[in-house]
Write a protein that holds these residues in place. Structure first.
Motif, PDB file in Angstrom:
ATOM      1  N   GLY A  14       0.837  -1.206   0.000  1.00  0.00           N
ATOM      2  CA  GLY A  14       0.000   0.000   0.000  1.00  0.00           C
ATOM      3  C   GLY A  14       0.868   1.250   0.000  1.00  0.00           C
ATOM      4  N   GLY A  15       1.975   1.241   0.714  1.00  0.00           N
ATOM      5  CA  GLY A  15       2.888   2.379   0.766  1.00  0.00           C
ATOM      6  C   GLY A  15       3.567   2.598  -0.576  1.00  0.00           C
ATOM      7  N   VAL A  16       3.945   1.510  -1.247  1.00  0.00           N
ATOM      8  CA  VAL A  16       4.591   1.618  -2.566  1.00  0.00           C
ATOM      9  C   VAL A  16       3.591   2.189  -3.567  1.00  0.00           C
ATOM     10  N   THR A  17       2.365   1.744  -3.518  1.00  0.00           N
ATOM     11  CA  THR A  17       1.323   2.252  -4.426  1.00  0.00           C
ATOM     12  C   THR A  17       1.106   3.742  -4.185  1.00  0.00           C
ATOM     13  N   LEU A  18       1.038   4.139  -2.934  1.00  0.00           N
ATOM     14  CA  LEU A  18       0.862   5.553  -2.603  1.00  0.00           C
ATOM     15  C   LEU A  18       2.068   6.369  -3.085  1.00  0.00           C
ATOM     16  N   LEU A  19       3.280   5.843  -2.884  1.00  0.00           N
ATOM     17  CA  LEU A  19       4.499   6.532  -3.323  1.00  0.00           C
ATOM     18  C   LEU A  19       4.520   6.681  -4.839  1.00  0.00           C
ATOM     19  N   LEU A  20       4.182   5.616  -5.560  1.00  0.00           N
ATOM     20  CA  LEU A  20       4.145   5.696  -7.030  1.00  0.00           C
ATOM     21  C   LEU A  20       3.091   6.698  -7.493  1.00  0.00           C
ATOM     22  N   THR A  21       1.965   6.731  -6.855  1.00  0.00           N
ATOM     23  CA  THR A  21       0.906   7.681  -7.210  1.00  0.00           C
ATOM     24  C   THR A  21       1.380   9.115  -7.004  1.00  0.00           C
ATOM     25  N   SER A  26       3.301  14.151  -9.232  1.00  0.00           N
ATOM     26  CA  SER A  26       4.321  15.206  -9.202  1.00  0.00           C
ATOM     27  C   SER A  26       4.919  15.415 -10.583  1.00  0.00           C
ATOM     28  N   ALA A  27       5.230  14.322 -11.275  1.00  0.00           N
ATOM     29  CA  ALA A  27       5.783  14.433 -12.624  1.00  0.00           C
ATOM     30  C   ALA A  27       4.770  15.085 -13.565  1.00  0.00           C
ATOM     31  N   SER A  28       3.519  14.681 -13.478  1.00  0.00           N
ATOM     32  CA  SER A  28       2.464  15.261 -14.320  1.00  0.00           C
ATOM     33  C   SER A  28       2.297  16.749 -14.030  1.00  0.00           C
ATOM     34  N   LEU A  29       2.311  17.125 -12.767  1.00  0.00           N
ATOM     35  CA  LEU A  29       2.193  18.531 -12.389  1.00  0.00           C
ATOM     36  C   LEU A  29       3.388  19.330 -12.912  1.00  0.00           C
ATOM     37  N   SER A  30       4.580  18.776 -12.799  1.00  0.00           N
ATOM     38  CA  SER A  30       5.780  19.454 -13.296  1.00  0.00           C
ATOM     39  C   SER A  30       5.697  19.663 -14.801  1.00  0.00           C
ATOM     40  N   ILE A  31       5.270  18.662 -15.520  1.00  0.00           N
ATOM     41  CA  ILE A  31       5.135  18.787 -16.981  1.00  0.00           C
ATOM     42  C   ILE A  31       4.076  19.825 -17.321  1.00  0.00           C
ATOM     43  N   ALA A  32       2.937  19.791 -16.633  1.00  0.00           N
ATOM     44  CA  ALA A  32       1.862  20.752 -16.892  1.00  0.00           C
ATOM     45  C   ALA A  32       2.319  22.179 -16.601  1.00  0.00           C
ATOM     46  N   LEU A  33       3.037  22.389 -15.500  1.00  0.00           N
ATOM     47  CA  LEU A  33       3.550  23.734 -15.184  1.00  0.00           C
ATOM     48  C   LEU A  33       4.582  24.178 -16.208  1.00  0.00           C
ATOM     49  N   GLY A  34       5.416  23.277 -16.664  1.00  0.00           N
ATOM     50  CA  GLY A  34       6.406  23.600 -17.690  1.00  0.00           C
ATOM     51  C   GLY A  34       5.740  24.033 -18.990  1.00  0.00           C
ATOM     52  N   ILE A  35       4.714  23.300 -19.401  1.00  0.00           N
ATOM     53  CA  ILE A  35       3.981  23.659 -20.618  1.00  0.00           C
ATOM     54  C   ILE A  35       3.273  25.000 -20.433  1.00  0.00           C
ATOM     55  N   PHE A  36       2.660  25.216 -19.279  1.00  0.00           N
ATOM     56  CA  PHE A  36       1.997  26.496 -19.003  1.00  0.00           C
ATOM     57  C   PHE A  36       2.997  27.649 -19.080  1.00  0.00           C
ATOM     58  N   TYR A  37       4.179  27.471 -18.504  1.00  0.00           N
ATOM     59  CA  TYR A  37       5.199  28.520 -18.523  1.00  0.00           C
ATOM     60  C   TYR A  37       5.618  28.834 -19.964  1.00  0.00           C
ATOM     61  N   ILE A  38       5.839  27.799 -20.761  1.00  0.00           N
ATOM     62  CA  ILE A  38       6.246  28.009 -22.152  1.00  0.00           C
ATOM     63  C   ILE A  38       5.160  28.768 -22.910  1.00  0.00           C
TER      64      ILE A  38
END
Length: 191
Positions: A14-21, A26-38
């Motif tokens: 359960g902890g590994v699943t939560l960590l992967l989620t 976080s990666a999706s948010l980083s990509i979305a913020l990067g695209i928004f900035y561009i």
């Protein structure tokens, strides 16, 4: 003991699943913020280019108006090419009119100020402020002699602005176009 092992094994999955989620979000948010900035930066650049073009077109309109009055304007025959300076002539400024006025870019009469800092030198200044076209235009006409050749030197400087409104000068884009005609006898005298 066996039940304790099973319980801890289930908790770690359960902890590994939560960590992967969390990592994927976080990666999706980083990509979305990067695209928004561009996109945001590109929109700012695009807006700056639009304002720059508006100022450039205003400067070009001012120059073209001055060239019209230099080469084509003639009260008796508007299509007659006048090589002696036309309206801006240093021999007969404003064609002898008591007040200088021009019409440019669909405007009404625009007042032109005339100064003569030296004999045979005339400087004409006017502002176009109509139809979102704002330009400050200066025309300098001077009779010059190059060797044995007499030449009428024309220097037109037109400063276009992106807005006619009086706003903070830090938000006004200016573009300058200069035109020089002295029959290829070297650089024009600056205004």
């Amino acid at each position: 003991m066996i039940s304790t092992l099973k319980q801890s094994k289930g908790q770690s999955q359960g902890g590994v699943t939560l960590l992967l989620t969390v990592l994927i979000l976080s990666a999706s948010l980083s990509i979305a913020l990067g695209i928004f900035y561009i996109i945001f930066v590109q929109l700012q650049i695009s807006r700056g280019a639009k304002e720059s073009y508006r100022a450039l077109y205003a400067a070009d309109t001012g120059k073209e108006c001055a060239l019209f009055y230099r080469y084509r304007y003639n009260n008796t025959n508007p299509l007659n090419i006048d090589v002696n300076g036309g309206f801006w002539s240093s021999d007969n400024p404003c064609e002898g009119a008591s007040t200088c006025k021009v019409r440019c870019a669909g405007s009404g009469d625009i007042d032109v100020s005339v100064t003569s800092p030296a004999s045979g030198v005339y400087i004409y200044r006017y502002q176009i402020n109509t139809n979102d076209i704002c330009a400050d235009v200066t025309v300098r006409m001077e009779n010059k002699t190059f060797g044995v050749t007499q030449v009428l030197e024309t220097l037109i400087s037109s400063t276009g602005k992106n807005t006619c409104a009086s706003v903070d000068p830090n938000f006004v884009v200016n573009r300058v176009i200069q035109y020089c005609d002295n029959a290829d006898n070297g650089p024009c005298t600056p205004i």
